[in-house]
Design a protein around this motif. Structure first.
Motif, short mmCIF file in Angstrom:
data_model
loop_
_atom_site.label_atom_id
_atom_site.label_comp_id
_atom_site.label_asym_id
_atom_site.label_seq_id
_atom_site.Cartn_x
_atom_site.Cartn_y
_atom_site.Cartn_z
N ASP A 56 0.83 -1.21 0.00
CA ASP A 56 0.00 0.00 0.00
C ASP A 56 0.87 1.26 0.00
OD1 ASP A 56 -2.44 -1.28 -0.03
OD2 ASP A 56 -2.61 -1.34 2.16
N CYS A 57 1.95 1.21 0.75
CA CYS A 57 2.81 2.39 0.87
C CYS A 57 4.07 2.32 0.02
CB CYS A 57 3.22 2.59 2.34
SG CYS A 57 1.82 2.78 3.48
N HIS A 58 4.61 1.11 -0.16
CA HIS A 58 5.91 0.96 -0.81
C HIS A 58 5.86 0.21 -2.14
CE1 HIS A 58 7.77 2.28 2.97
NE2 HIS A 58 7.01 1.40 3.60
N GLY A 59 4.67 -0.25 -2.55
CA GLY A 59 4.58 -1.14 -3.71
C GLY A 59 5.01 -0.55 -5.04
N ALA A 60 4.99 0.75 -5.16
CA ALA A 60 5.34 1.37 -6.44
C ALA A 60 6.84 1.58 -6.62
CB ALA A 60 4.61 2.72 -6.57
N PHE A 61 7.61 1.20 -5.62
CA PHE A 61 9.06 1.48 -5.67
C PHE A 61 9.88 0.20 -5.50
CE2 PHE A 61 6.70 4.95 -3.55
CZ PHE A 61 6.88 5.96 -4.49
N ASP A 62 11.15 0.31 -5.84
CA ASP A 62 12.04 -0.84 -5.70
C ASP A 62 12.85 -0.76 -4.42
OD1 ASP A 62 13.69 1.26 -6.27
OD2 ASP A 62 14.59 0.37 -8.07
N THR A 63 12.47 0.15 -3.51
CA THR A 63 13.14 0.29 -2.23
C THR A 63 12.15 0.74 -1.19
OG1 THR A 63 14.78 1.56 -0.96
CG2 THR A 63 13.83 2.61 -2.91
N PHE A 64 12.27 0.20 0.02
CA PHE A 64 11.38 0.59 1.10
C PHE A 64 11.70 1.98 1.64
CE2 PHE A 64 10.74 -4.05 1.33
CZ PHE A 64 9.34 -4.06 1.30
N ALA A 65 12.78 2.57 1.17
CA ALA A 65 13.11 3.93 1.60
C ALA A 65 12.15 4.94 0.97
CB ALA A 65 14.55 4.26 1.22
N LYS A 66 11.44 4.53 -0.08
CA LYS A 66 10.48 5.41 -0.74
C LYS A 66 9.06 4.97 -0.39
CE LYS A 66 13.49 6.42 -4.71
NZ LYS A 66 13.62 6.39 -6.19
N PHE A 67 8.15 5.90 -0.36
CA PHE A 67 6.77 5.58 0.00
C PHE A 67 5.83 6.58 -0.67
CE2 PHE A 67 8.85 8.22 3.15
CZ PHE A 67 8.00 9.31 3.26
N ASP A 68 4.57 6.17 -0.75
CA ASP A 68 3.56 7.02 -1.38
C ASP A 68 2.36 7.13 -0.43
OD1 ASP A 68 1.77 8.37 -2.91
OD2 ASP A 68 1.74 6.94 -4.57
N CYS A 69 2.15 8.31 0.13
CA CYS A 69 1.01 8.54 1.02
C CYS A 69 -0.24 8.90 0.22
CB CYS A 69 1.30 9.69 1.98
SG CYS A 69 2.74 9.45 3.05
N ILE A 70 -0.05 9.63 -0.86
CA ILE A 70 -1.16 10.29 -1.54
C ILE A 70 -2.12 9.33 -2.24
CG2 ILE A 70 -1.74 11.93 -3.36
CD1 ILE A 70 0.87 13.41 -2.64
N HIS A 71 -1.59 8.29 -2.90
CA HIS A 71 -2.47 7.46 -3.73
C HIS A 71 -3.48 6.65 -2.92
CE1 HIS A 71 -0.07 4.01 -2.50
NE2 HIS A 71 -0.98 3.23 -3.06
N CYS A 72 -3.18 6.40 -1.64
CA CYS A 72 -4.07 5.59 -0.81
C CYS A 72 -5.25 6.39 -0.28
CB CYS A 72 -3.31 5.02 0.38
SG CYS A 72 -2.70 3.35 0.12
N HIS A 73 -5.08 7.68 -0.15
CA HIS A 73 -6.11 8.51 0.46
C HIS A 73 -7.10 9.01 -0.59
CE1 HIS A 73 -4.26 8.75 4.46
NE2 HIS A 73 -3.12 8.64 3.81
N THR A 74 -8.36 8.69 -0.36
CA THR A 74 -9.41 9.11 -1.28
C THR A 74 -9.97 10.46 -0.86
OG1 THR A 74 -11.06 7.93 0.03
CG2 THR A 74 -10.04 6.74 -1.80
N GLY A 75 -10.85 11.00 -1.68
CA GLY A 75 -11.48 12.27 -1.34
C GLY A 75 -10.49 13.42 -1.33
N ASP A 76 -10.61 14.27 -0.31
CA ASP A 76 -9.77 15.46 -0.24
C ASP A 76 -8.28 15.14 -0.23
OD1 ASP A 76 -12.01 16.96 -0.21
OD2 ASP A 76 -11.91 17.55 1.89
N HIS A 77 -7.91 14.00 0.40
CA HIS A 77 -6.49 13.67 0.50
C HIS A 77 -5.84 13.41 -0.86
CE1 HIS A 77 -7.76 12.94 4.66
NE2 HIS A 77 -6.51 13.22 4.98
N ALA A 78 -6.65 12.97 -1.82
CA ALA A 78 -6.11 12.68 -3.15
C ALA A 78 -6.35 13.82 -4.12
CB ALA A 78 -6.74 11.40 -3.68
N ASP A 79 -6.98 14.88 -3.67
CA ASP A 79 -7.29 16.03 -4.50
C ASP A 79 -6.31 17.16 -4.16
OD1 ASP A 79 -8.32 18.41 -5.57
OD2 ASP A 79 -10.38 17.71 -5.44
N GLU A 80 -5.37 17.41 -5.05
CA GLU A 80 -4.33 18.40 -4.75
C GLU A 80 -4.92 19.77 -4.43
OE1 GLU A 80 -0.15 20.20 -6.57
OE2 GLU A 80 -1.26 18.64 -7.65
#
Length: 262
Positions: A56-80
């Protein structure tokens, strides 16, 4: 034999590092949820991210040092645009995962109105998060004095009538928890201005108001007063031998001496 013993010891250490109870140990593959919470980000039961998986947080990367908070959050959290509006009072806001983590290390939002006024129109509305919170790892470490360092001499002069003044951030918010400026001359009917009985060393704010607030444990509760810390029971009692109903108690002191004089 020594080689075998070394291998056994290493295997035991590896097993300990991988066990659920070794949350603080470096992980060989995947840390336990308790370990992840202790070392990086809370994902244990009872936290907002308790059901999050590694991917959920690290799947888009080849290292656990990187993470993605934005794609998991729906609604306002995903709306820049919506999220930018929500952070209108945060000058250094960025729509980026690392920025999310920089301000929300516990995984929850912050209602700053309960802490310190920074909304539009407030004196600190234009202050960036990092200007006040100088230690990203501990938001309780403040930098009031660092931001006002060019005003140190001016601040000392302004607090000339405050004996316990210190150019220290923790002391700043202890007396100015709402960013308010309380004037010594306005401390009435109990006068503490220069020349009065309780001026000078006897006008120390935190000596007379030693308690802290229930809603802000780091702030002085100016509604709570203490006369007894300076006025000892024996000495005070000797001056009230002819006073009916006398009691060695702060509320009794103020009731009879609201202006702080005999």
């Amino acid at each position: 034999m020594r080689t075998v013993q070394t291998f056994v010891a290493a295997a035991a250490a590896l097993a300990l590092a991988c066990s659920e109870g070794a949350g603080s140990a470096p992980s060989i593959t995947m840390p336990s949820r308790a370990g992840h919470a202790q070392r990086w980000f809370p994902i244990v039961a009872g936290t907002p991210h308790a059901t999050a998986s590694c991917d959920d947080c690290h799947g888009a990367f080849d290292t656990f040092a990187k993470f993605d908070c934005i794609h998991c959050h729906t609604g306002d959290h995903a709306d820049e645009a919506a999220l930018t509006t929500r952070h209108a009072g945060v000058p250094d806001f960025r729509f980026a995962s690392e920025a999310c983590y920089g301000c929300h290390r516990s995984g929850v939002g912050v209602d700053h109105t309960k802490l310190f006024p920074i909304a539009a129109g407030d004196a600190h509305a234009s202050a960036g998060c990092a200007e006040c919170h100088v230690d990203p790892a501990d938001r309780k470490v403040l930098g009031c004095a660092g931001c006002h360092d060019h005003e140190q001499a001016t601040m000392a002069t302004a607090h000339a009538a405050v004996p316990d003044y210190a150019f220290d951030s923790a002391r700043c918010v202890r007396c100015h928890a709402e960013a308010q400026v309380d004037r010594v001359a306005a401390h009435l009917p109990f006068g503490i201005a220069p020349g009065l009985k309780h001026s000078g060393t006897r006008a120390a704010c935190l000596t007379c108001h030693p308690a802290t607030r229930a809603d802000k444990a780091w702030a002085a509760d100016f509604a709570v007063k203490d006369c007894l810390v300076c006025h000892g029971q024996t000495d005070t009692g000797s001056h009230h031998t002819q006073v009916a109903g006398y009691a060695w108690a702060t509320d009794a002191c103020i009731r009879c001496h609201p202006a702080g004089v005999h």
